[in-house]
Design a protein around this motif. Sequence first.
Motif, mmCIF file in Angstrom:
data_model
loop_
_atom_site.group_PDB
_atom_site.id
_atom_site.type_symbol
_atom_site.label_atom_id
_atom_site.label_comp_id
_atom_site.label_asym_id
_atom_site.label_seq_id
_atom_site.Cartn_x
_atom_site.Cartn_y
_atom_site.Cartn_z
ATOM 1 N N ASN A 1 0.820 -1.213 0.000
ATOM 2 C CA ASN A 1 0.000 0.000 0.000
ATOM 3 C C ASN A 1 0.853 1.262 0.000
ATOM 4 N N LEU A 2 2.092 1.136 0.485
ATOM 5 C CA LEU A 2 2.977 2.291 0.516
ATOM 6 C C LEU A 2 3.576 2.588 -0.856
ATOM 7 N N MET A 3 3.397 1.684 -1.824
ATOM 8 C CA MET A 3 4.028 1.851 -3.117
ATOM 9 C C MET A 3 3.206 2.746 -4.040
ATOM 10 N N CYS A 4 2.846 3.891 -3.578
ATOM 11 C CA CYS A 4 2.084 4.829 -4.395
ATOM 12 C C CYS A 4 3.031 5.700 -5.201
ATOM 13 N N CYS A 5 2.487 6.340 -6.219
ATOM 14 C CA CYS A 5 3.282 7.200 -7.100
ATOM 15 C C CYS A 5 3.816 8.400 -6.310
ATOM 16 N N ILE B 1 -1.320 9.001 -5.282
ATOM 17 C CA ILE B 1 -2.641 8.367 -5.317
ATOM 18 C C ILE B 1 -2.532 6.917 -5.779
ATOM 19 N N ASN B 2 -2.166 6.715 -7.043
ATOM 20 C CA ASN B 2 -2.182 5.377 -7.623
ATOM 21 C C ASN B 2 -0.844 4.659 -7.453
ATOM 22 N N ARG B 3 -0.829 3.354 -7.761
ATOM 23 C CA ARG B 3 0.363 2.534 -7.661
ATOM 24 C C ARG B 3 1.410 3.000 -8.673
ATOM 25 N N ASP B 4 2.644 3.065 -8.219
ATOM 26 C CA ASP B 4 3.752 3.505 -9.069
ATOM 27 C C ASP B 4 4.093 2.413 -10.076
ATOM 28 N N SER B 5 3.933 2.714 -11.369
ATOM 29 C CA SER B 5 4.228 1.740 -12.416
ATOM 30 C C SER B 5 4.605 2.476 -13.691
ATOM 31 N N ARG B 6 5.080 1.725 -14.677
ATOM 32 C CA ARG B 6 5.455 2.325 -15.959
ATOM 33 C C ARG B 6 4.254 2.959 -16.636
ATOM 34 N N HIS C 1 1.441 3.895 -15.428
ATOM 35 C CA HIS C 1 0.885 5.009 -14.668
ATOM 36 C C HIS C 1 1.750 6.262 -14.829
ATOM 37 N N LEU C 2 3.065 6.082 -14.757
ATOM 38 C CA LEU C 2 3.974 7.222 -14.801
ATOM 39 C C LEU C 2 3.984 7.891 -16.172
ATOM 40 N N PHE C 3 3.751 7.114 -17.250
ATOM 41 C CA PHE C 3 3.790 7.663 -18.612
ATOM 42 C C PHE C 3 2.468 7.373 -19.329
ATOM 43 N N PHE C 4 1.463 8.280 -19.304
ATOM 44 C CA PHE C 4 1.439 9.510 -18.535
ATOM 45 C C PHE C 4 0.077 9.634 -17.884
ATOM 46 N N GLN C 5 -0.386 8.580 -17.207
ATOM 47 C CA GLN C 5 -1.696 8.591 -16.593
ATOM 48 C C GLN C 5 -1.698 9.253 -15.224
ATOM 49 N N CYS C 6 -0.539 9.350 -14.627
ATOM 50 C CA CYS C 6 -0.396 10.100 -13.375
ATOM 51 C C CYS C 6 -0.880 11.529 -13.604
ATOM 52 N N SER C 7 -1.646 12.073 -12.680
ATOM 53 C CA SER C 7 -2.210 13.412 -12.866
ATOM 54 C C SER C 7 -1.121 14.461 -13.082
#
Length: 311
Positions: free
Chosen positions: A174-178, A183-188, A190-196
């Motif tokens: 649960n600590l592995m957030c962006c 907010i969301n889980r840190d991932s490839r 998500h980071l490119f580029f769905q992270c707000s």
Amino acid sequence: MSWGWRKILSLRSVVRPFIWKVVRSGAQTNAWWDNWCQLSPLSSFITPRRITNAGFNLSSSLSDLVDENGNWKWPQAWYDLYPILIGLNAPHLTQNMVDRTVWKDLDGNSCSFRSSEVWHSIRCRQNPVLWVDGVWFSQCIPRHSFHLWLVIKNKLKTQDRLAAWEVGSVTNLNLMCCPLCRINRDSRDHLFFQCSFASKVWNKVKCMIQMDNVDSTWQSIMSWMEQNASSKKTEHIICKLVIAASAYFISQERNNCLFSNVSADQNAVIQRIKKTVHLRLMGFKFRRQSSIESLLRTWKIGSDEEANDPS
């Protein structure tokens, strides 16, 4: 023996099939272990016991196996034991000439020994990918291209990959957030580029390169890359530079937040992307075309550039 030499020696079985002997006198060619004929190496089917029982030894040269009349010295019984030898004629030996070692490529042609040729021969091969020219092209920024290659291969150390390392409790997962949006889980993906945070950066810079039809999903970006990777058009070269720069600086900002505990600065990332791409474009020479005039104005490239394509 050092670690480096042990690693080099471990490659002997890999490179041995490409190292051949051009037979002249036969004195410098090991009859059993060297590659000198289509059956080589003979040690692959003639056992050491058979070799010694026939009066030879494991270090016998090819000249030791051929008599003065140009015939093989090995026992006649070998043709019954190893019928494959029946079609092997004794080589014509020329005295006072040294045998030569050559490298044979994948097609069996002798060629000059070069590190590039060795790599081409022994490297692993897979099916070509459509995006390769979108990552590696003559106008690219090398560190950005290398980073983008890692992104495409999903080799970045994003925190979602910790799950494969069995980090432990659900609390840890649960600590592995962006680190950027918290907010969301840190991932490839998500980071490119769905992270707000990343999505705002991407939407800000993509309007400068006429990529309005590409959304913030990695799948959409890869679809564009596969369709336009090999394009030599100026606008597509700029697009590839911006994609790589965006991925690089967003990832860099993510690492700063994660390891340096600093607050993410959206405007700073946007400015770094713009500045880096602008400086790279300043090194290009453009042919004046009406189709790219607005694009050059957007990137503040002067109209007095010399007439030529980006190079």
